[in-house]
Enzyme design. Structure first.
Site, PDB file in Angstrom:
ATOM      1  N   GLY C 156      10.318  -3.968 -67.225  1.00  0.00           N
ATOM      2  CA  GLY C 156       9.706  -4.344 -65.962  1.00  0.00           C
ATOM      3  C   GLY C 156      10.643  -5.217 -65.147  1.00  0.00           C
ATOM      4  CB  CYS C 157      10.687  -6.027 -61.545  1.00  0.00           C
ATOM      5  SG  CYS C 157       8.924  -6.269 -61.264  1.00  0.00           S
TER       6      CYS C 157
END
Lengths: 354, 354, 354, 354
Positions: C156-157
Site C-alpha cells: 500500500g501507499c
C-alpha cells in the site's frame, strides 16, 4: 542525427523549469547551458532540489559569447522587455532564438511599445527589423515559416488556446467577423513564479475573478493573427479570469455562424479536418467537453464545438496546459521544427490522471 | 415581534445546512422542525457533528401534519420533483412554503415537464395552479409579491447571479435583446452533497470544464424572467463551467449597448441606482472586478461593469455565494419578507476573508 | 528483447489508469488486454476520453482464459477481496500476477481475514498457500525475490512511504524498536475513484482530518515487514490524515536513537548508503525537507532526516506519489523485475513542476 | 453597558482583517481607530473593497497619542519585533493592549532575544519588565489573569491548538512528561498576507511538506506553558507541516499514559470535564475525529482522544481555525475579558459548512 545543443535562459521560472523537464526526456535535443540573472553562480540543486539535472550544473549569467560557445539554439524565458536586450546579440552570433515572452509577438515595434508601454519605457528598443522578421510560433499554423526561421516569438497561453479554436472558422469564412467573444480561464501559474500577493494560495484559492477586462494585452495579440488569417481586421472581446488551480487554461469562444443551418456535427467535422495532420490538436466528439485536467502535463489541445440552433450561435471550447502547449511545450515544438525534426518529437501527449 | 417557527426539510443537504446556519443567528425566526427522508429518526449530532443545534433534535420524516403542527413556514431543500409531492399538503394546512428546488420556478407546469422531463416521468404532477400561483423569489425584483405570497420558488444560483446583472439593462432598454451571452462559473457545492464521481476532489480539483453547453435547464429559467422584465421574448446563451472550488459563482454577462456612446461610468451609475434600496447588492467602482471570494459566507451580490468603446460591448460581472444568495440566503430573505421583516434581517453581509 | 504482454484488470480505477499511463511510454512492456467488470463491453474512449489508447480497445470481462491467451503478466487493480477470486486461475494458466490490492500482503491468510474481516465475509478464500508464496513487492527491499516470483503483493501507499523511511534504521539497529510513531498525510486519490461523500471536493477541500486512528489496516502491514527486517516484533503507532489535494503522500516518522550522540549528518549518510543502488530513492541534504509536490508524477521517493540533540529523537520524512511509487509505479517496477529488466525501466523520475 | 472603543493596528493583514470582521458584529466593542504603516493615508475601501466598513475610514499611522485619544484598547497585528516599539507608549497612555505577535509571549526578554534573534537585532528592546508583566492570552487557562491585565500576549496558532490538547493531561499528571510529540498541520494563511514565493498557490497547492523541523520557534513557546502547568520542565517535539488550504490547523499530539489501563473513554471524560465551563472548546465522542473544516470561521476548538491499548499511547487531536481561535478570535476573547464581558461574547461558534 546529431544532437542539437540548447541554452535555457531564465531557467528557474516556470517557463524555464517546464522547458528543462521536457528536454530532459528528448531524444535529440540536449540542454547545454543554464542561464539566469538572479540565480547566476548558484548550483542548480540548491535552487531546485526537486528537479535533479545531470551533472548538477551551475547557473550562468547569460553572456552572449558564452551562450554562443555552448549552444546552437536558445530558449528565452524572461520577463517582457528583457528578451529584446539579449536576442539581437545571440542572433548575431548564429544562435537561433525561441522567445517565450511578448517581445517579438507584434510585427510592428511601435504596436509593441504601445501595448507594453511600461516595459518600453524601462528598456528602450530599436530592433523593429527583428520584430518584422520574427515568426509567430503557433505551430499548427506556421510550421513552414518556423522551420526556416532564426527568431521565433512563441505565442502567449491565452492566444494559443483562443486561436486554435477560432482560426479554422475564420479561414473558412464560416463565422461573422464581428461580435466574437472569448471568455478565458487560467490557472495561477500563468502569473509566473515571482511572489505577488494576489497569487498567494490564501488569496487565490476559493476565488474566481475576472481581470484585465477590456483591453488586456493578449486581445491585440489575438486580433493580429485572427485578422491575418481572416484577411480582414477583426475586433474581438477577450476577458481573462483567474481560477483557483495551478495549471490549465480553457477558452470558451462565442461567435455567430454565417449559415445558421450548420450543425455542431458539421462544425466538428470541419474542425477535425483542419487539424488532421496535427497530433497535438484533438477534436472531441460533439457533446464531450474538454476539461483542463485532461491536458495537464501534455502538449495537447482539446477542442469541442456546440451550436445553438435557435440562434446560430457557435461555441468553441479549447483546453490546454498553459505551461506546456501554452508556453514551454510550444517552444520545444519550435525548436524541433528548427532542428528539422517532427514538431511533436519528445513531447508528452497523455496526462497523469487524476 | 413574536418569533415565527420554521421547518427545514432536507436538513442534511447543503441547502438545508446553510439554512440552519443562517437561522441559528436570526433574531426573529427559529427552527422548530428538522425533516429528512434518509436521515429520519437519527439524532442530529450523529449526522452533522460539526453543526451543534440546541437540544440536539432528532430528524423527522416530513409528515405534513407534523410539520403543520410545529411550524408556520417551511423551507424545502429537496431534489427536483420531490418538493411538489409535499408543498400542496403543507399549503393546505396553512404552512407557507419556500421551495429551493426548481419545481415551481416555471409559471407553466407543461414547461417544467419539458425541461425536467425525467423528474416529471418519475413523479407525475397535476398542480399547474400552484405553478401559476408561485412567486419567483428573486428578492430584489419581486419583494412585494413575495411578501404577499404563500408559495415561493427560490431561483437557482445561476439565474440569481445572471438576472441581477442583466435585468436593470433590459428594463431600461439599454441593451440589444438578442446576442446576450452568459458565461458562468460555479463551485462544486452547487452539485449538492450526494456522492458523484465527477465531483470528487480527485476529479474536480485542478480542473475547469464547461458542461450543459446549449440547453442547460437554467437557460429557460433565466429567459423566463428576462423576457418578462424586457417585455419581449429573450433568447440567450448560457454556458456553465465547473470550477475547482467549494463555493462561489461568477457570471460574466456579455451584451451590446443600444447607444454605443454610453460609458462604463454611465452604466455603473444606472446599475447603482437600480439597486439603491438593496443592501444585498453592491456595485463596485468601474475598474474593480468582483471575486467570488469577496462574497463567500455572505448574502451579498457584487456587480461591476465595463464597456469596450471600440464595439459598444457591455460586460456585466456578477459574483455571489452560490449557497447563500444563490440558495439558502435568498430563501431566508423570502421567509423574512413573508414574516413582515426586512428582507436582509439576520443575514451576513461581510465575508471571513481570506 | 521481445516485448512482454501485460493485462491490466480494473483499468478505469486510479491504479489502472496510472498503470496504463506508465506502460504507454514503456520500451519493453505493452498492454495487450484491458479488463474491467462494470465497464466490460465498452469502448475505452467512451469511458476515458482523456487518455487515448492505440486502437481504442474494448474493455473485456476478466475471463482467465482470455487473459491467459492475451498476456504474459497481469496487473490486478481491484477492490480488496476481488483479486483473490482471480489470481489463482491466472497463475494456473501461467500468467504472472502483480496484485495492487491487499489480498496477498499478509503471509498468513488468517491474519488477512482478521484485518479485512468484512471482505473475508463477502468472499470466503482458501488460498493460504498463495498468501505464503506471494512476495511483498517493496522493490528496494525485495528485488531478488520479486524477480523470481510469479505472484506479487504490491504494498500500500502508506506502508511504502513509511517502510522506506524506517527499515534502514531498524536493520542497522540504530533506533529503539518501541515508541515508533508514523504520522502520515495522503491526498484523496488514495480513496479511489468510486464516489464517496467524504471525498467530494466540497467536503474534502479546505479540510485536514485524521482517520482510522489506532488500528488502521496499514498498521499491521507496516508492522509485518518492520518486524521481519528488525528481527523482532515491532509494535508502532500509525495515524493517517486526509489532505485537501489529489495526490501525494508524506510520512513523518518519529523514533528514538539508541545512541544519542548520532547527528543528523550521520543518519543521513547511513540512509544514503542504504539506498545507494536505488535510483528511485533519493536522500535530501540535511535541512532540506521533502514536499509531496516534488515527487508528483514520478516513481521517486524523497527522504530526509533530522535529529533533536536535546532528546535523541530522530525524525525521518518520506514523500512519494501515492499513485505511482505508492501503487502503479511500484507495480510496474515489479513487472520489470519479473521480465528481467532493470526495476526502473520506463518510469518517470522528474515531476512536471509546479 | 457602554461600548468600549478598540483600535486595530495592522488592519490589512490577516490578523487585522479577521479582528475587524469579528468586531463588526460585536454587541459591545466597536472599532474606533484603523492603523497601518504601509496603508496609512488610504481610504479603507480602496485597500479592501470586499470588507466595507461603516463610514469608510482612512487608515492612519499608529501614532500613540492619536490611538490613545480614540481608543480604550488596542489590538496589535504587526510583524514580530514591531509591537514592542508601540506597546510601551500605548500602555503609558492608558490604552490596554492585546498583542497578536510573539513580542511578549516569553516571560524573559533574553529568551525572546534568543528565539527571535534577527528581529532582536533589527529592533533592540529593553522592556523586560513588560515581558514579565504580560499575560499569556490562552483564554481557557488564564481567564482571571487576562481580565486583570493591561498587556496580553495572544498565543500563536500552533501553541493554542497544541496546549489545549496537552495541558489537561499534564496538569492531572496522566502522561509521561517526556517523549511528547506534536505533529501539526496548518493552512497557508498562517504565513500572513505578504507575498512569499513558497506561499503562492502554484507552489503551495497540491503540496504537503514539513518545515522548521526541530527547533521551530513555537516549540519553546509551547514548552514554556507546558512546563508551567506540569510543574516541571517539559522538552517536546514539535513539527509543523504546510497544508494546501487557506485556513485551519490540526495538531495531532502523541504521548504515553502513565497508567496504561486508562481507556479512551476515561481520557475523553477527563478532557470534557477540564473544559466544562468553556463553550469554545468541545470534546468530540470517542471515534469521531475533528476536521479543520468543522471549525472554519469559528472561535471553537474541537478535541478528540484515542488510546492504543497495546502500548498505552494516547493520541489527542485538536482542530482550530488558525486565524480565529488561533489568532484574532482569541484576541477578541481577551478584549472581552478585559472589558468585563464573557470571553465568548460576539464570537461565532458555527461554521458555514461546506
Amino acid at each position: 542525427m546529431a544532437h542539437q545543443r540548447v541554452a535555457v535562459i531564465g531557467a528557474s521560472g516556470y517557463g524555464g523549469l517546464q522547458t528543462l523537464r521536457l528536454l530532459h526526456q528528448h531524444p535529440h535535443l540536449e540542454v547545454s547551458f543554464l542561464g539566469g540573472e538572479r540565480s547566476s553562480g548558484k548550483r542548480w540543486s540548491e535552487l531546485n532540489p526537486f528537479l535533479p539535472l545531470k551533472g548538477d550544473p551551475v547557473v550562468q549569467a547569460p553572456d552572449p559569447d558564452a551562450v554562443a560557445a555552448a549552444a546552437d539554439m536558445a530558449v528565452l524565458s524572461l520577463p517582457n522587455g528583457l528578451a529584446a536586450t539579449l536576442a539581437p546579440a545571440l542572433l548575431e552570433r548564429g544562435v537561433k532564438v525561441v522567445d517565450l515572452s511578448a517581445d517579438y509577438r507584434y510585427r510592428s515595434l511601435s504596436q509593441w511599445m504601445e501595448v507594453y508601454a511600461s516595459e518600453a519605457r524601462d528598456r528602450p528598443r530599436q530592433d523593429s527589423d527583428l520584430c518584422a522578421e520574427a515568426v509567430y510560433g503557433l505551430v499548427e499554423w506556421k510550421a513552414e515559416a518556423i522551420a526556416a526561421a532564426r527568431l521565433i516569438a512563441a505565442p502567449g497561453c491565452f492566444p494559443t488556446a483562443s486561436l486554435l479554436a477560432l482560426l479554422p472558422f475564420l479561414k473558412q469564412g464560416l463565422i461573422e467577423p464581428n461580435g466574437i467573444i472569448i471568455d478565458a480561464k487560467t490557472g495561477t501559474s500563468g502569473g509566473g513564479r515571482a511572489a505577488k500577493e494576489h497569487l498567494l494560495l490564501a488569496e487565490a484559492s476559493e476565488a474566481v475573478a475576472p481581470y484585465g477586462v477590456v483591453g488586456h494585452r493578449h486581445t491585440s495579440e489575438i486580433e493580429q493573427l485572427a485578422s491575418e488569417v481572416a484577411g480582414s481586421p477583426i475586433t474581438l472581446q477577450f476577458t481573462p479570469h483567474l481560477m483557483p488551480m495551478v495549471r490549465g487554461l480553457l477558452a470558451t469562444v462565442y461567435c455567430r455562424l454565417r449559415d445558421p443551418g450548420l450543425t455542431a456535427a458539421d462544425c466538428s467535422t470541419m474542425l477535425s479536418s483542419a487539424y488532421r495532420g496535427s497530433p497535438t490538436v484533438q477534436v472531441l466528439p460533439v457533446g464531450t467537453y474538454p476539461s483542463t485536467k485532461w491536458v495537464r502535463q501534455t502538449n495537447r489541445a482539446l477542442l469541442s464545438v456546440q451550436v445553438d440552433n435557435r440562434s446560430g450561435q457557435l461555441i468553441v471550447m479549447s483546453a490546454i496546459d498553459n505551461l506546456i502547449k501554452g508556453q514551454a511545450g510550444q517552444g520545444v515544438q519550435c525548436l524541433n521544427l528548427m532542428a528539422g525534426l517532427d514538431a511533436q518529437t519528445g513531447l508528452p501527449l497523455l496526462p497523469f490522471y487524476p
